[in-house]
Scaffold this motif. Structure first.
Motif, PDB file in Angstrom:
ATOM      1  N   ILE A 137       0.832  -1.200   0.000  1.00  9.20           N
ATOM      2  CA  ILE A 137       0.000   0.000   0.000  1.00  9.20           C
ATOM      3  C   ILE A 137       0.870   1.255   0.000  1.00  9.20           C
ATOM      4  CG2 ILE A 137      -1.665   1.325   1.370  1.00  9.20           C
ATOM      5  CD1 ILE A 137      -2.862  -1.340   2.249  1.00  9.20           C
ATOM      6  N   SER A 138       1.946   1.217   0.751  1.00 10.76           N
ATOM      7  CA  SER A 138       2.844   2.374   0.786  1.00 10.76           C
ATOM      8  C   SER A 138       3.567   2.549  -0.549  1.00 10.76           C
ATOM      9  CB  SER A 138       3.862   2.212   1.917  1.00 10.76           C
ATOM     10  OG  SER A 138       3.214   2.114   3.168  1.00 10.76           O
ATOM     11  N   LEU A 139       3.928   1.433  -1.202  1.00 13.91           N
ATOM     12  CA  LEU A 139       4.537   1.525  -2.532  1.00 13.91           C
ATOM     13  C   LEU A 139       3.584   2.151  -3.547  1.00 13.91           C
ATOM     14  CD1 LEU A 139       6.561  -1.789  -3.119  1.00 13.91           C
ATOM     15  CD2 LEU A 139       7.417   0.545  -3.357  1.00 13.91           C
ATOM     16  N   ALA A 140       2.303   1.787  -3.447  1.00 15.24           N
ATOM     17  CA  ALA A 140       1.315   2.390  -4.342  1.00 15.24           C
ATOM     18  C   ALA A 140       1.223   3.893  -4.097  1.00 15.24           C
ATOM     19  CB  ALA A 140      -0.045   1.738  -4.138  1.00 15.24           C
ATOM     20  N   LEU A 141       1.279   4.288  -2.831  1.00 15.88           N
ATOM     21  CA  LEU A 141       1.282   5.716  -2.491  1.00 15.88           C
ATOM     22  C   LEU A 141       2.467   6.402  -3.163  1.00 15.88           C
ATOM     23  CD1 LEU A 141       0.725   7.234   1.048  1.00 15.88           C
ATOM     24  CD2 LEU A 141       2.579   8.040  -0.383  1.00 15.88           C
ATOM     25  N   GLY A 142       3.656   5.810  -3.008  1.00  8.01           N
ATOM     26  CA  GLY A 142       4.843   6.397  -3.627  1.00  8.01           C
ATOM     27  C   GLY A 142       4.723   6.485  -5.136  1.00  8.01           C
ATOM     28  N   THR A 143       4.128   5.457  -5.757  1.00 12.70           N
ATOM     29  CA  THR A 143       3.965   5.444  -7.210  1.00 12.70           C
ATOM     30  C   THR A 143       3.072   6.583  -7.678  1.00 12.70           C
ATOM     31  OG1 THR A 143       4.254   3.040  -7.283  1.00 12.70           O
ATOM     32  CG2 THR A 143       3.166   4.071  -9.174  1.00 12.70           C
ATOM     33  N   TYR A 144       1.942   6.783  -6.994  1.00  9.38           N
ATOM     34  CA  TYR A 144       1.003   7.824  -7.408  1.00  9.38           C
ATOM     35  C   TYR A 144       1.508   9.224  -7.088  1.00  9.38           C
ATOM     36  CZ  TYR A 144      -2.814   5.004  -9.182  1.00  9.38           C
ATOM     37  OH  TYR A 144      -3.579   4.181  -9.973  1.00  9.38           O
ATOM     38  N   VAL A 145       2.402   9.359  -6.114  1.00 10.98           N
ATOM     39  CA  VAL A 145       3.009  10.664  -5.843  1.00 10.98           C
ATOM     40  C   VAL A 145       4.047  11.007  -6.906  1.00 10.98           C
ATOM     41  CG1 VAL A 145       4.511  11.935  -4.256  1.00 10.98           C
ATOM     42  CG2 VAL A 145       2.576  10.647  -3.364  1.00 10.98           C
ATOM     43  N   VAL A 146       4.843  10.013  -7.319  1.00 10.55           N
ATOM     44  CA  VAL A 146       5.948  10.264  -8.251  1.00 10.55           C
ATOM     45  C   VAL A 146       5.480  10.305  -9.704  1.00 10.55           C
ATOM     46  CG1 VAL A 146       8.095   9.275  -9.159  1.00 10.55           C
ATOM     47  CG2 VAL A 146       7.661   9.304  -6.694  1.00 10.55           C
ATOM     48  N   LYS A 147       4.491   9.488 -10.083  1.00  8.38           N
ATOM     49  CA  LYS A 147       4.071   9.338 -11.476  1.00  8.38           C
ATOM     50  C   LYS A 147       3.751  10.662 -12.180  1.00  8.38           C
ATOM     51  CE  LYS A 147       2.585   7.331 -15.249  1.00  8.38           C
ATOM     52  NZ  LYS A 147       3.568   6.824 -16.252  1.00  8.38           N
ATOM     53  N   PRO A 148       3.009  11.607 -11.576  1.00  9.07           N
ATOM     54  CA  PRO A 148       2.688  12.847 -12.292  1.00  9.07           C
ATOM     55  C   PRO A 148       3.908  13.667 -12.703  1.00  9.07           C
ATOM     56  CG  PRO A 148       1.242  12.576 -10.398  1.00  9.07           C
ATOM     57  CD  PRO A 148       2.304  11.532 -10.285  1.00  9.07           C
ATOM     58  N   PHE A 149       5.041  13.463 -12.044  1.00  7.29           N
ATOM     59  CA  PHE A 149       6.252  14.202 -12.390  1.00  7.29           C
ATOM     60  C   PHE A 149       6.971  13.595 -13.594  1.00  7.29           C
ATOM     61  CE2 PHE A 149       5.557  15.071  -7.874  1.00  7.29           C
ATOM     62  CZ  PHE A 149       5.630  16.467  -7.867  1.00  7.29           C
ATOM     63  N   PHE A 150       6.516  12.415 -14.044  1.00  2.00           N
ATOM     64  CA  PHE A 150       7.120  11.749 -15.200  1.00  2.00           C
ATOM     65  C   PHE A 150       6.003  11.279 -16.137  1.00  2.00           C
ATOM     66  CE2 PHE A 150       9.932  11.329 -11.599  1.00  2.00           C
ATOM     67  CZ  PHE A 150      11.183  11.642 -12.118  1.00  2.00           C
TER      68      PHE A 150
END
Length: 492
Positions: A137-150
């Motif tokens: 769940i925390s990895l998914a959080l990190g993915t959705y935070v970082v994805k918009p920047f790339f």
């Protein structure tokens, strides 16, 4: 010297310290009502799964219609499992979930062998099942935070893991600081994630009303026939529903558990099931099967298609959703460590409570540490398969315990009693979910999981049965007590 009595220097025989007061122990308080209980179920279940699992379910089913059926069946199975757990939780009103039920059922049968099922659950639970939930769940959080920047390229894995670990540390601090604040965070983020779900559902309904039915209209086209792939689809769908048993880990902190536990389940899980099916329909209103299979962040792709300049809101709400779910996982997992330690299956320090904040600080920190270790080498898909295989061994075994209690403890008070066919169905389906992937499509992670479960026996014999503890444990316990300001807890 009697167990738990103080020496002249105020320490316990094992090296621990007692607080300087007339009450020698402290305990957890009943802070959770029906609203908080329902919010914990909904808030933990609606986390990362609905935003990452549609891809996995679609890979296993191959068709739009069968994927929607799988989502519905996953909700039904979660409801049946939760209702079975509700009987166990109201008949055995102790925190700790499966561990408490296994101990209550099998320990009276044999002093030597009766603790083995509960210990093996703890062995798998604290090192695989619960930390993996927190990690994914925390990895998914990190993915959705970082994805918009790339937006136009692959995001760096290191950036995702750094953001993930920072979020995990923040959640750890909140849970260690205050139970009240942790439950407030849970309640707030539950409503926040329902807003994200509502946006996708309403947006999908609008698109369908405008005539966008091409992708949904494909129905059963390209449906897969391989039973093992269907099982993997179930794994991904059931991952999204996981958390249905979290309230059983905090039963001692739930007000009127005999009423609020089954009520929270009956409100929370059907609500989540409806939300998940409608959310998938929302995805299919603007995205083809091929696009969903290629997307690493399905909700972000949906937002780009539907919301235009407001597409930034989806990653924000999804990150909030994951934050709330991770908070609920850590909250309940820490209580599992706490109760298992009280039973003597983990180091005693993990059952200690902060002297002022009344939070199980050592078990919170321990859970967070194991989860962070899993983050470093792991990826989401591997962790989900590894987790699901172990989890459904546990769930099936625990529900089978209910059937055992119906025969061995017929006279215990059962404020809530589930119809007998429900736990029988859960046990049968659990066997299918565990055995089918092994037979049809064996994977190395299933072997690793099985070997890890068996390795628990090599720890149980010397440490639990013969009570051989490292000589430094007393000094370590005393040092951690002073550092963390924790004391032994009482069991009401």
């Amino acid at each position: 010297m009697a167990k738990g009595t103080k020496k002249q220097d105020g320490s316990l025989p094992n090296g621990g310290l007692l607080p300087e007061s007339n009450d020698t122990t402290v305990g957890l308080k009943q802070n959770l009502g029906l609203l908080s209980g329902t919010a914990m179920i909904v808030g933990t279940m609606i986390g990362s799964g609905i935003f990452i699992s549609p891809k996995g379910v679609l890979e296993g089913t191959g068709s739009v219609a069968l994927s929607l059926i799988i989502w519905t069946m996953c909700g039904l199975l979660a409801t049946m499992g939760a209702l079975s757990y509700a009987e166990l939780g109201t008949a055995i009103p102790e925190s700790g979930g499966e561990h408490a039920y296994l101990m209550y059922t099998y320990r009276p049968m044999s002093k030597t062998l009766g603790q083995i099922p509960a210990f093996l659950y703890i062995w798998v639970g604290i090192f695989i099942i619960r930390p993996t939930m927190f990690a994914v769940i925390s990895l998914a959080l990190g993915t959705y935070v970082v994805k918009p920047f790339f937006p136009m390229c692959e995001y760096p894995d290191l950036a995702v893991k750094i953001v993930t670990i920072v979020a995990m540390l923040i959640i750890t601090f909140i849970n260690a600081f205050s139970v009240k604040i942790a439950t407030m965070v849970q309640n707030f983020f539950t409503f926040a994630k329902l807003i994200a779900i509502a946006m996708i559902i309403i947006g999908g309904i609008i698109k369908i009303a405008m005539g966008n039915i091409d992708y949904i209209g494909e129905g059963f086209e390209d449906t897969r026939q391989d039973p093992s792939l269907i099982a993997i689809a179930f794994y991904n769908g059931l991952w999204s529903f996981d958390g249905w048993n979290n309230l059983n880990f905090v039963t001692e902190e739930l007000k009127r558990p005999e009423k609020n536990l089954p009520r929270s389940i009956m409100i929370g899980i059907p609500l989540v099931t409806v939300c998940y099916v409608l959310t998938n329909i929302g995805y299919f209103s603007v995205m083809s099967k091929e696009e969903i299979l290629l997307s690493h962040a399905v909700a972000v792709t949906w937002g780009d298609r539907v919301l235009g300049v407001m597409s930034w809101s989806i990653p924000v709400f999804v990150a909030m959703s994951c934050f709330g779910a991770a908070n609920g996982i850590l909250f309940s997992t820490a209580r599992l460590c706490y109760t298992a330690s009280r039973a003597g299956h983990l180091p005693q320090i993990l059952s200690y409570i902060h002297i002022r904040r009344l939070t199980p600080v050592p078990s919170i920190l321990f859970t967070a540490l194991v989860s962070i270790i899993l983050i470093i080498p792991g990826d989401i898909d591997t962790l989900i398969d590894f987790y699901s295989f172990c989890a459904w061994i546990v769930y099936g075994g625990t529900v089978a315990t209910l059937l055992v209690l119906r025969r061995t403890k017929r006279d215990i008070e059962r404020p809530y009693k589930v119809p007998i066919f429900i736990p029988i169905l859960v046990v049968i389906i659990s066997c299918y979910l565990v055995i089918s992937p092994i037979i049809q499509s064996p994977r190395i992670q299933f072997l690793y999981a099985f070997l890890f479960i068996l390795s628990g026996l090599f720890v149980y014999v010397p440490v639990i049965h013969y009570k051989k503890h490292p000589p430094f444990m007393g000094k370590l316990t005393l040092m951690l007590q002073k550092l963390l300001e924790v004391v032994p807890s009482k069991k009401d």
